[in-house]
Design an enzyme around this catalytic site. Structure first.
Site, PDB file in Angstrom:
ATOM      1  N   ASN A 187       0.815  -1.411   0.191  1.00 12.92           N
ATOM      2  CA  ASN A 187      -0.118   0.055   0.002  1.00 12.92           C
ATOM      3  C   ASN A 187       0.715   1.350   0.051  1.00 12.92           C
ATOM      4  O   ASN A 187       0.212   2.311  -0.156  1.00 12.92           O
ATOM      5  CB  ASN A 187      -0.980  -0.167   1.424  1.00 12.92           C
ATOM      6  N   ASN A 189      10.368   0.431   5.189  1.00 15.57           N
ATOM      7  CA  ASN A 189       9.050   0.684   5.537  1.00 15.57           C
ATOM      8  C   ASN A 189       8.212  -0.527   5.056  1.00 15.57           C
ATOM      9  O   ASN A 189       7.689  -0.700   4.284  1.00 15.57           O
ATOM     10  CB  ASN A 189       8.255   1.873   5.001  1.00 15.57           C
ATOM     11  N   HIS A 193       3.571  -6.060  11.214  1.00 14.80           N
ATOM     12  CA  HIS A 193       2.991  -6.572  12.402  1.00 14.80           C
ATOM     13  C   HIS A 193       2.733  -7.910  12.323  1.00 14.80           C
ATOM     14  O   HIS A 193       2.284  -8.388  13.423  1.00 14.80           O
ATOM     15  CB  HIS A 193       1.459  -5.736  12.418  1.00 14.80           C
ATOM     16  N   ASP A 248      12.293 -12.980   8.358  1.00 15.91           N
ATOM     17  CA  ASP A 248      13.495 -14.142   8.136  1.00 15.91           C
ATOM     18  C   ASP A 248      14.295 -13.726   7.182  1.00 15.91           C
ATOM     19  O   ASP A 248      15.773 -13.672   7.303  1.00 15.91           O
ATOM     20  CB  ASP A 248      12.754 -15.553   8.033  1.00 15.91           C
ATOM     21  N   GLU A 284      14.329   0.792  10.215  1.00 11.73           N
ATOM     22  CA  GLU A 284      12.784   0.327   9.878  1.00 11.73           C
ATOM     23  C   GLU A 284      12.288   1.927   9.884  1.00 11.73           C
ATOM     24  O   GLU A 284      12.728   2.769  10.871  1.00 11.73           O
ATOM     25  CB  GLU A 284      12.368  -0.382  11.189  1.00 11.73           C
ATOM     26  N   LEU A 319       5.806   6.324   8.589  1.00 10.24           N
ATOM     27  CA  LEU A 319       5.483   7.793   8.381  1.00 10.24           C
ATOM     28  C   LEU A 319       4.608   8.190   9.833  1.00 10.24           C
ATOM     29  O   LEU A 319       4.797   9.263  10.240  1.00 10.24           O
ATOM     30  CB  LEU A 319       4.510   7.909   7.286  1.00 10.24           C
ATOM     31  N   SER A 320       3.651   7.320  10.012  1.00  8.30           N
ATOM     32  CA  SER A 320       3.049   7.532  11.250  1.00  8.30           C
ATOM     33  C   SER A 320       3.630   6.812  12.461  1.00  8.30           C
ATOM     34  O   SER A 320       4.616   6.017  12.401  1.00  8.30           O
ATOM     35  CB  SER A 320       1.727   6.875  11.299  1.00  8.30           C
ATOM     36  N   ARG A 342      -1.287  -2.576  15.719  1.00  9.15           N
ATOM     37  CA  ARG A 342      -0.013  -1.900  15.203  1.00  9.15           C
ATOM     38  C   ARG A 342       1.370  -1.726  16.191  1.00  9.15           C
ATOM     39  O   ARG A 342       2.470  -1.500  15.803  1.00  9.15           O
ATOM     40  CB  ARG A 342      -0.176  -0.469  14.580  1.00  9.15           C
TER      41      ARG A 342
HETATM   42  C1  DQA Z   1       3.135   2.448   8.071  1.00  6.95           C
HETATM   43  C2  DQA Z   1       2.374   1.904   9.426  1.00  6.95           C
HETATM   44  C3  DQA Z   1       1.559   0.594   9.232  1.00  6.95           C
HETATM   45  O1  DQA Z   1       0.959   0.250  10.581  1.00  6.95           O
HETATM   46  C4  DQA Z   1       0.660   0.491   7.925  1.00  6.95           C
HETATM   47  O2  DQA Z   1      -0.040  -0.724   7.743  1.00  6.95           O
HETATM   48  C5  DQA Z   1       1.469   1.307   6.894  1.00  6.95           C
HETATM   49  C6  DQA Z   1       2.277   2.218   7.002  1.00  6.95           C
HETATM   50  C7  DQA Z   1       3.708   3.687   8.389  1.00  6.95           C
HETATM   51  O3  DQA Z   1       4.525   4.068   7.408  1.00  6.95           O
HETATM   52  O4  DQA Z   1       3.095   4.473   9.202  1.00  6.95           O
HETATM   53  O5  DQA Z   1       0.883   0.717   5.541  1.00  6.95           O
HETATM   54  O6  DQA Z   1       4.236   1.484   7.882  1.00  6.95           O
END
Ligand code: DQA
Length: 153
Positions: free
Chosen positions: A10, A73, A79, A86, A97, A100-101, A110
């Protein structure tokens, strides 16, 4: 020096998806920003995004051999993505790692992060600034590693 920059499911939709969490900056814009930083340090970045865990693993198996580190990311795979975890471990590369949020301040699911034990550090909650901080950390770590190995030779 080459760094792999990976994005999970996504993240190709940044700019359009849930702007209250992720802002309006697109993935291309983030990549350009990171490229600018890397260029100044003479570092090559190899970008890769997939919506499929297995495809990310295939990429890591093929391209990690010639890389010095990984900035990732993992999206929601953070999660529950044990096979991605692995594959990342198997690379034996330093990993940073980014999110953004702030995953610790959102829904309960999360807060579980299957990567937290295998990464150098996690940067989160600062939108695209998380990437800048994460890349800076990784570059610094790789440079230190290189100079330490020189000193012990
Ligand atoms: C994310 C946080 C994840 O929980 C979420 O599923 C994402 C984006 C972030 O960049 O904040 O797709 O990785």
């Amino acid at each position: 020096m080459k760094i792999l920059v990976l994005y999970g499911p996504n993240l190709n939709m940044l700019g359009k998806r849930d702007v209250s969490q992720y802002g309006t900056v697109t993935l291309d814009a983030i990549n350009e920003m990171l490229k600018d930083i890397a260029q100044k340090e003479s570092i090559d970045l190899v970008f890769f995004q997939s919506n499929h865990e297995g495809v990310l693993i295939d990429f890591l198996q093929k391209y990690s051999k010639n890389a010095s580190g990984i900035l990732i990311n993992p999206g929601a795979l953070t999660h529950y993505g044990y096979s991605l975890r692995d594959a990342l471990t198997d690379t034996k590369l330093p990993i940073v790692e980014v999110h953004l949020s702030n995953i610790l301040e959102r829904e309960a699911f999360r807060k579980t992060d299957v990567l937290d034990r295998i990464v150098l550090e996690r940067f989160m909650g600062k939108r695209e600034k998380s990437y800048i901080d994460g890349l800076a950390k990784l570059i610094k770590h790789i440079k230190n590693q290189k100079s330490n190995s020189k000193n012990t030779k």
